[in-house]
Design an enzyme around this catalytic site. Structure first.
Site, PDB file in Angstrom:
ATOM      1  N   CYS A   2      18.863 -12.902  41.578  1.00  0.00           N
ATOM      2  CA  CYS A   2      18.743 -13.846  42.687  1.00  0.00           C
ATOM      3  C   CYS A   2      19.970 -14.756  42.812  1.00  0.00           C
ATOM      4  O   CYS A   2      20.520 -15.191  41.809  1.00  0.00           O
ATOM      5  CB  CYS A   2      17.528 -14.740  42.501  1.00  0.00           C
ATOM      6  SG  CYS A   2      16.000 -13.825  42.353  1.00  0.00           S
ATOM      7  N   ARG A  27      25.475  -9.727  43.045  1.00  0.00           N
ATOM      8  CA  ARG A  27      24.506  -9.933  41.958  1.00  0.00           C
ATOM      9  C   ARG A  27      23.307  -8.988  42.092  1.00  0.00           C
ATOM     10  O   ARG A  27      22.569  -8.807  41.135  1.00  0.00           O
ATOM     11  CB  ARG A  27      24.013 -11.391  41.984  1.00  0.00           C
ATOM     12  CG  ARG A  27      25.094 -12.386  41.646  1.00  0.00           C
ATOM     13  CD  ARG A  27      24.669 -13.784  42.010  1.00  0.00           C
ATOM     14  NE  ARG A  27      23.604 -14.295  41.194  1.00  0.00           N
ATOM     15  CZ  ARG A  27      23.749 -14.990  40.084  1.00  0.00           C
ATOM     16  NH1 ARG A  27      24.958 -15.238  39.633  1.00  0.00           N
ATOM     17  NH2 ARG A  27      22.721 -15.452  39.412  1.00  0.00           N
ATOM     18  N   TRP A  75      15.737 -11.003  44.228  1.00  0.00           N
ATOM     19  CA  TRP A  75      15.570  -9.725  43.516  1.00  0.00           C
ATOM     20  C   TRP A  75      14.138  -9.762  43.010  1.00  0.00           C
ATOM     21  O   TRP A  75      13.791 -10.562  42.138  1.00  0.00           O
ATOM     22  CB  TRP A  75      16.573  -9.641  42.369  1.00  0.00           C
ATOM     23  CG  TRP A  75      16.624  -8.322  41.675  1.00  0.00           C
ATOM     24  CD1 TRP A  75      17.363  -7.232  42.031  1.00  0.00           C
ATOM     25  CD2 TRP A  75      15.909  -7.946  40.488  1.00  0.00           C
ATOM     26  NE1 TRP A  75      17.152  -6.203  41.135  1.00  0.00           N
ATOM     27  CE2 TRP A  75      16.262  -6.616  40.184  1.00  0.00           C
ATOM     28  CE3 TRP A  75      15.011  -8.603  39.649  1.00  0.00           C
ATOM     29  CZ2 TRP A  75      15.756  -5.936  39.081  1.00  0.00           C
ATOM     30  CZ3 TRP A  75      14.494  -7.928  38.561  1.00  0.00           C
ATOM     31  CH2 TRP A  75      14.870  -6.604  38.282  1.00  0.00           C
ATOM     32  N   ASN A 101      15.569 -19.004  40.884  1.00  0.00           N
ATOM     33  CA  ASN A 101      16.047 -17.820  40.172  1.00  0.00           C
ATOM     34  C   ASN A 101      15.416 -17.870  38.783  1.00  0.00           C
ATOM     35  O   ASN A 101      15.574 -18.849  38.077  1.00  0.00           O
ATOM     36  CB  ASN A 101      17.580 -17.875  40.065  1.00  0.00           C
ATOM     37  CG  ASN A 101      18.153 -16.669  39.335  1.00  0.00           C
ATOM     38  OD1 ASN A 101      17.430 -15.730  39.010  1.00  0.00           O
ATOM     39  ND2 ASN A 101      19.453 -16.706  39.099  1.00  0.00           N
ATOM     40  N   GLY A 102      14.665 -16.844  38.410  1.00  0.00           N
ATOM     41  CA  GLY A 102      14.012 -16.836  37.102  1.00  0.00           C
ATOM     42  C   GLY A 102      12.577 -16.387  37.240  1.00  0.00           C
ATOM     43  O   GLY A 102      12.196 -15.791  38.245  1.00  0.00           O
ATOM     44  N   GLU A 492      27.030   6.283  28.639  1.00  0.00           N
ATOM     45  CA  GLU A 492      27.583   5.443  29.705  1.00  0.00           C
ATOM     46  C   GLU A 492      27.793   6.278  30.980  1.00  0.00           C
ATOM     47  O   GLU A 492      27.513   5.815  32.088  1.00  0.00           O
ATOM     48  CB  GLU A 492      28.896   4.807  29.229  1.00  0.00           C
ATOM     49  CG  GLU A 492      29.656   3.997  30.263  1.00  0.00           C
ATOM     50  CD  GLU A 492      28.888   2.816  30.838  1.00  0.00           C
ATOM     51  OE1 GLU A 492      27.798   2.494  30.348  1.00  0.00           O
ATOM     52  OE2 GLU A 492      29.369   2.246  31.834  1.00  0.00           O
ATOM     53  N   LYS A 496      26.010   5.499  34.550  1.00  0.00           N
ATOM     54  CA  LYS A 496      26.729   5.326  35.822  1.00  0.00           C
ATOM     55  C   LYS A 496      26.122   6.238  36.890  1.00  0.00           C
ATOM     56  O   LYS A 496      25.983   5.847  38.048  1.00  0.00           O
ATOM     57  CB  LYS A 496      28.223   5.645  35.651  1.00  0.00           C
ATOM     58  CG  LYS A 496      29.004   4.573  34.932  1.00  0.00           C
ATOM     59  CD  LYS A 496      29.240   3.377  35.823  1.00  0.00           C
ATOM     60  CE  LYS A 496      29.449   2.074  35.070  1.00  0.00           C
ATOM     61  NZ  LYS A 496      28.291   1.461  34.425  1.00  0.00           N
ATOM     62  N   GLU A 499      22.880   4.660  37.958  1.00  0.00           N
ATOM     63  CA  GLU A 499      23.044   3.382  38.650  1.00  0.00           C
ATOM     64  C   GLU A 499      23.493   3.551  40.094  1.00  0.00           C
ATOM     65  O   GLU A 499      22.943   2.922  40.995  1.00  0.00           O
ATOM     66  CB  GLU A 499      24.094   2.524  37.934  1.00  0.00           C
ATOM     67  CG  GLU A 499      23.609   1.865  36.669  1.00  0.00           C
ATOM     68  CD  GLU A 499      24.708   1.060  35.992  1.00  0.00           C
ATOM     69  OE1 GLU A 499      24.437  -0.058  35.570  1.00  0.00           O
ATOM     70  OE2 GLU A 499      25.852   1.559  35.873  1.00  0.00           O
ATOM     71  N   HIS A 515      17.339  20.215  20.312  1.00  0.00           N
ATOM     72  CA  HIS A 515      16.023  19.737  19.880  1.00  0.00           C
ATOM     73  C   HIS A 515      15.215  19.246  21.079  1.00  0.00           C
ATOM     74  O   HIS A 515      14.573  18.207  20.999  1.00  0.00           O
ATOM     75  CB  HIS A 515      16.193  18.631  18.840  1.00  0.00           C
ATOM     76  CG  HIS A 515      16.890  19.100  17.605  1.00  0.00           C
ATOM     77  ND1 HIS A 515      16.294  19.877  16.639  1.00  0.00           N
ATOM     78  CD2 HIS A 515      18.179  18.952  17.200  1.00  0.00           C
ATOM     79  CE1 HIS A 515      17.149  20.160  15.696  1.00  0.00           C
ATOM     80  NE2 HIS A 515      18.327  19.613  16.016  1.00  0.00           N
ATOM     81  N   LYS A 614      23.593  -7.547  38.946  1.00  0.00           N
ATOM     82  CA  LYS A 614      24.756  -7.627  38.052  1.00  0.00           C
ATOM     83  C   LYS A 614      24.497  -8.592  36.902  1.00  0.00           C
ATOM     84  O   LYS A 614      24.940  -8.380  35.785  1.00  0.00           O
ATOM     85  CB  LYS A 614      25.980  -8.087  38.850  1.00  0.00           C
ATOM     86  CG  LYS A 614      27.202  -8.240  38.006  1.00  0.00           C
ATOM     87  CD  LYS A 614      28.407  -7.609  38.641  1.00  0.00           C
ATOM     88  CE  LYS A 614      29.508  -7.355  37.645  1.00  0.00           C
ATOM     89  NZ  LYS A 614      29.408  -6.046  37.036  1.00  0.00           N
TER      90      LYS A 614
HETATM   91  C1  G6P Z   1      23.046  -5.268  34.379  1.00  0.00           C
HETATM   92  C2  G6P Z   1      24.316  -4.774  35.039  1.00  0.00           C
HETATM   93  C3  G6P Z   1      25.052  -3.849  34.088  1.00  0.00           C
HETATM   94  C4  G6P Z   1      25.321  -4.560  32.770  1.00  0.00           C
HETATM   95  C5  G6P Z   1      24.024  -5.124  32.155  1.00  0.00           C
HETATM   96  C6  G6P Z   1      24.306  -6.052  30.990  1.00  0.00           C
HETATM   97  O1  G6P Z   1      22.154  -4.219  34.193  1.00  0.00           O
HETATM   98  O2  G6P Z   1      24.022  -4.088  36.227  1.00  0.00           O
HETATM   99  O3  G6P Z   1      26.279  -3.448  34.663  1.00  0.00           O
HETATM  100  O4  G6P Z   1      25.892  -3.661  31.877  1.00  0.00           O
HETATM  101  O5  G6P Z   1      23.326  -5.896  33.129  1.00  0.00           O
HETATM  102  O6  G6P Z   1      25.002  -7.170  31.477  1.00  0.00           O
HETATM  103  P1  G6P Z   1      25.923  -8.087  30.613  1.00  0.00           P
HETATM  104  O7  G6P Z   1      26.368  -9.162  31.564  1.00  0.00           O
HETATM  105  O8  G6P Z   1      25.077  -8.641  29.497  1.00  0.00           O
HETATM  106  O9  G6P Z   1      27.031  -7.272  30.094  1.00  0.00           O
END
Ligand code: G6P
Length: 619
Positions: A2, A27, A75, A101-102, A492, A496, A499, A515, A614
């Site tokens: 948010c 965000r 959000w 926010n929270g 990772e 990606k 995401e 396995h 984010k």
């Molecule tokens: C969210 C973001 C990711 C990030 C993760 C951890 O899920 O979309 O890109 O890796 O948070 O965030 P941080 O700020 O703790 O690295």
């Protein structure tokens, strides 16, 4: 997650607020809303599902006059994304307007308590959110004759969970209020000339001012056009001294790139060079010489290192574990911060905890750091891209990456920034412990200094990644295989793909593939194999053979010129050969670009992927 913006001053608020919301779009959000108050104390409130553009159109039609207001991108946590669940929320009497926010963890209890008042007045809740209890709590206190500030402080005191709040009183067009409890993202107050702003994050303030004050946990702030007055846990109100920030607004423009993600992938060589500048010295060899606020004596006492993080930062933590074992030569482990904080592992003060968090605000990582401090008193280092973030305030020492603002929701350049910091930390610990000789340290640092050029050459493989994405853009699944230091990178790569491409992808240790996952493979299930030449190369090629025998198409990412591997697989992407510990730097841009081009081929919204945020400030 948010986003909050607020304004009080002489200018029409709506346009400023909407522009502010746009600058917080990175965000992640699913709906947006705005409330302004005009000089006659008439309230103008608009809320819409979807993009800020929708809200802007609604405001253009409906109008939102007034020079005081608050706005929000939501959000969803409690209640689906909808107009009526979007913020701002109003009290049932209509006198208090709030954005938050929270999470209000005890909202059921508070709703039950407030229900009797609503029933008595024949009113009902207007949304499914936890937020709505906040204006109601404030309104009840106002009705009992308390001031707005006291009422807000009371309401905040009743909330369980981390929350950032902005509010105004329907009968006071000259003032907005803000409160912060716990670590649900921040609230930054921006100082203009005869006008004041608030926002969840700096990008929303930068076009107007670089003079700011961050609210701290427990702060209640009253803001009018001349300044801010802050109350903190029973102390008398004070006027904070603003500090100057030097964020460059140009750095958060997209430039010639189609998406921020693409821009940020291309910025990685520079982000890495900036992060290691002055921290990887060769004559004499020295890692992190000046800015790690932990003495060699403390580092010498360490018997173990635990690296924690979430999402992409967790994958960086996994690679960091590998480096700490290999370079520093001491036991190391990694953990998912959200799991770690609720376990009862045996740490003790001789464990160094390293928290990786690009935002410095991820609530689970902050929770894990609290857990460490309260329970074991173990020393903590945070690796973050945001100086002054909550994590830097909690940790004993910080390594601040210098990646510049990252706007794309899916982390890219902060991943390589985290890696660089972890590598340097491994070198520094190894040296302090006397387990790494001067000569070996020199070799490791010299290798790290080649990492920006590995990234640079990896970034140049965009066209090849685009070709592969055209071929596999419509696949429903991907398996990504890696071994050793490339295994976290396989995870990772899969993250990606999930995401931004919304495609199901699993990152697997190649040795584990037989396995279970092998049962999924057929000619429609592409497998991406991370296979640079290194100690485990032969084992990777065995796994590739097993995949090919099931007719699954193999896309291998390996060393440029590795004809043997290229012949073995269906599609090959070459990356510059790298020393075994440095392959995360040569492979990272390619796995990012593959996910980017798959998302592009599928026509998706790359910078604002659905459902993601984010900065994750809720549990
Ligand atoms: C969210 C973001 C990711 C990030 C993760 C951890 O899920 O979309 O890109 O890796 O948070 O965030 P941080 O700020 O703790 O690295």
């Amino acid at each position: 997650m948010c986003g909050i913006v607020g304004y009080v001053g002489p200018r029409p608020a709506a346009e400023l607020l909407i522009t502010g919301l746009r600058r917080l779009e990175y965000r992640g959000y699913d709906s947006a809303g705005i409330a302004t108050l005009d000089d006659d104390c008439t309230l103008h409130r608009h809320r819409t599902v979807g993009e800020v553009d929708n809200l802007a159109r609604t405001v253009a039609v409906g109008g939102a006059p007034g020079s005081t207001g608050i706005a929000h991108t939501r959000w969803a946590t409690h209640g689906i994304p909808s107009d009526h669940n979007a913020h701002p929320h109003a009290s049932s009497a209509g006198d208090v307007i709030v954005v938050q926010n929270g999470i209000v963890e005890n909202y059921r209890e508070l709703r039950a308590e407030l229900q009797a008042f609503l029933d008595a007045e024949n009113r009902s809740w207007q949304s499914d959110t936890d937020t709505e209890v906040i204006p109601e709590l404030i309104s009840r206190q106002l009705a009992a004759g308390r001031s707005f500030e006291d009422s807000l402080a009371y309401a905040v005191g009743r909330l369980r969970g981390a929350n950032a709040i902005a509010a105004f009183h329907r009968r006071d067009p000259d003032r907005i209020y803000a409160a912060r409890k716990g670590s649900a993202g921040g609230i930054v107050v921006g100082y203009g000339e005869g006008e004041m702003f608030i926002a969840s994050d700096l990008p929303a303030l930068l076009p107007h001012t670089t003079s700011v004050h961050h609210l701290e946990d427990g702060d209640i702030a009253a803001i009018d056009r001349d300044g801010v007055s802050v109350r903190r846990s029973g102390e008398p109100a004070f006027k904070p001294t603003p500090r100057e920030v030097d964020l460059d607004p140009i750095a958060i423009a997209r430039g010639p790139y189609r998406h921020f993600m693409l821009k940020e992938i291309h910025e990685q060589p520079r982000a890495l060079s900036d992060t290691i500048r002055g921290r990887a010295r060769l004559n004499p060899p020295n890692a992190l010489p000046s800015d790690l606020n932990l003495s060699d004596a403390t580092l010498r006492e360490i018997e173990r290192v635990l690296v924690i993080g979430m999402g992409t930062s967790l994958h960086a933590a996994m690679i960091g574990r590998w480096w700490i074992e290999q370079i520093a030569g001491i036991p190391a482990d990694f953990d998912n911060a959200s799991e770690f904080r609720f376990r009862a592992p045996l740490l003790g003060p001789s464990t160094l905890v390293v928290a990786v968090t690009q935002s410095g605000e991820t609530i689970d990582t902050l929770g894990a750091m609290n857990h460490v401090r309260d329970r074991w008193g173990a020393p903590q280092v945070v690796i973050t891209n945001v100086d002054g973030s909550e994590a830097t305030r909690q940790a004993d020492a910080s390594i601040v990456m210098r990646c510049g603002p990252e706007v794309g929701v899916a982390s890219t350049k902060t991943f390589v920034g985290s890696l660089a910091a972890l590598y340097l930390l491994a070198c520094r610990i190894g040296r302090a412990q006397g387990r790494l000789s001067q000569d070996d340290l020199t070799v490791h640092l010299e290798q790290l200094l080649t990492a920006p050029s590995l990234l640079e050459r990896g970034v140049q493989r965009a066209e090849r990644c685009s070709e592969i994405a055209q071929l596999f853009g419509s696949a429903s699944n991907f398996l990504v295989l890696g071994r050793g230091i490339e295994y976290p990178l396989a995870m990772e790569a899969a993250l990606k793909c999930k995401e931004i491409s919304y495609v199901h992808a699993e990152g697997y240790a190649a040795g584990e593939m037989k396995h279970g996952p092998i049962a999924l493979l057929d000619h429609q299930f592409p497998v991406i194999a991370l296979a640079p030449r290194g100690p485990l190369f032969d084992k990777m090629t065995s796994a590739i053979q097993q995949v090919s025998a099931r007719r699954a198409p193999v896309i291998a990412i390996g060393d440029e010129g590795d004809d043997e591997l290229a012949e073995l697989v269906d599609h090959f992407i070459g990356v510059p050969p790298a020393p075994p510990l440095l392959t995360p730097f040569s492979l990272t841009p390619v796995v990012q670009l593959l996910a980017y081009h798959i998302a592009l081929a599928r026509g998706l919204d790359i910078d604002q992927p659905r459902n993601l945020a984010k900065t994750v400030t809720v549990e």
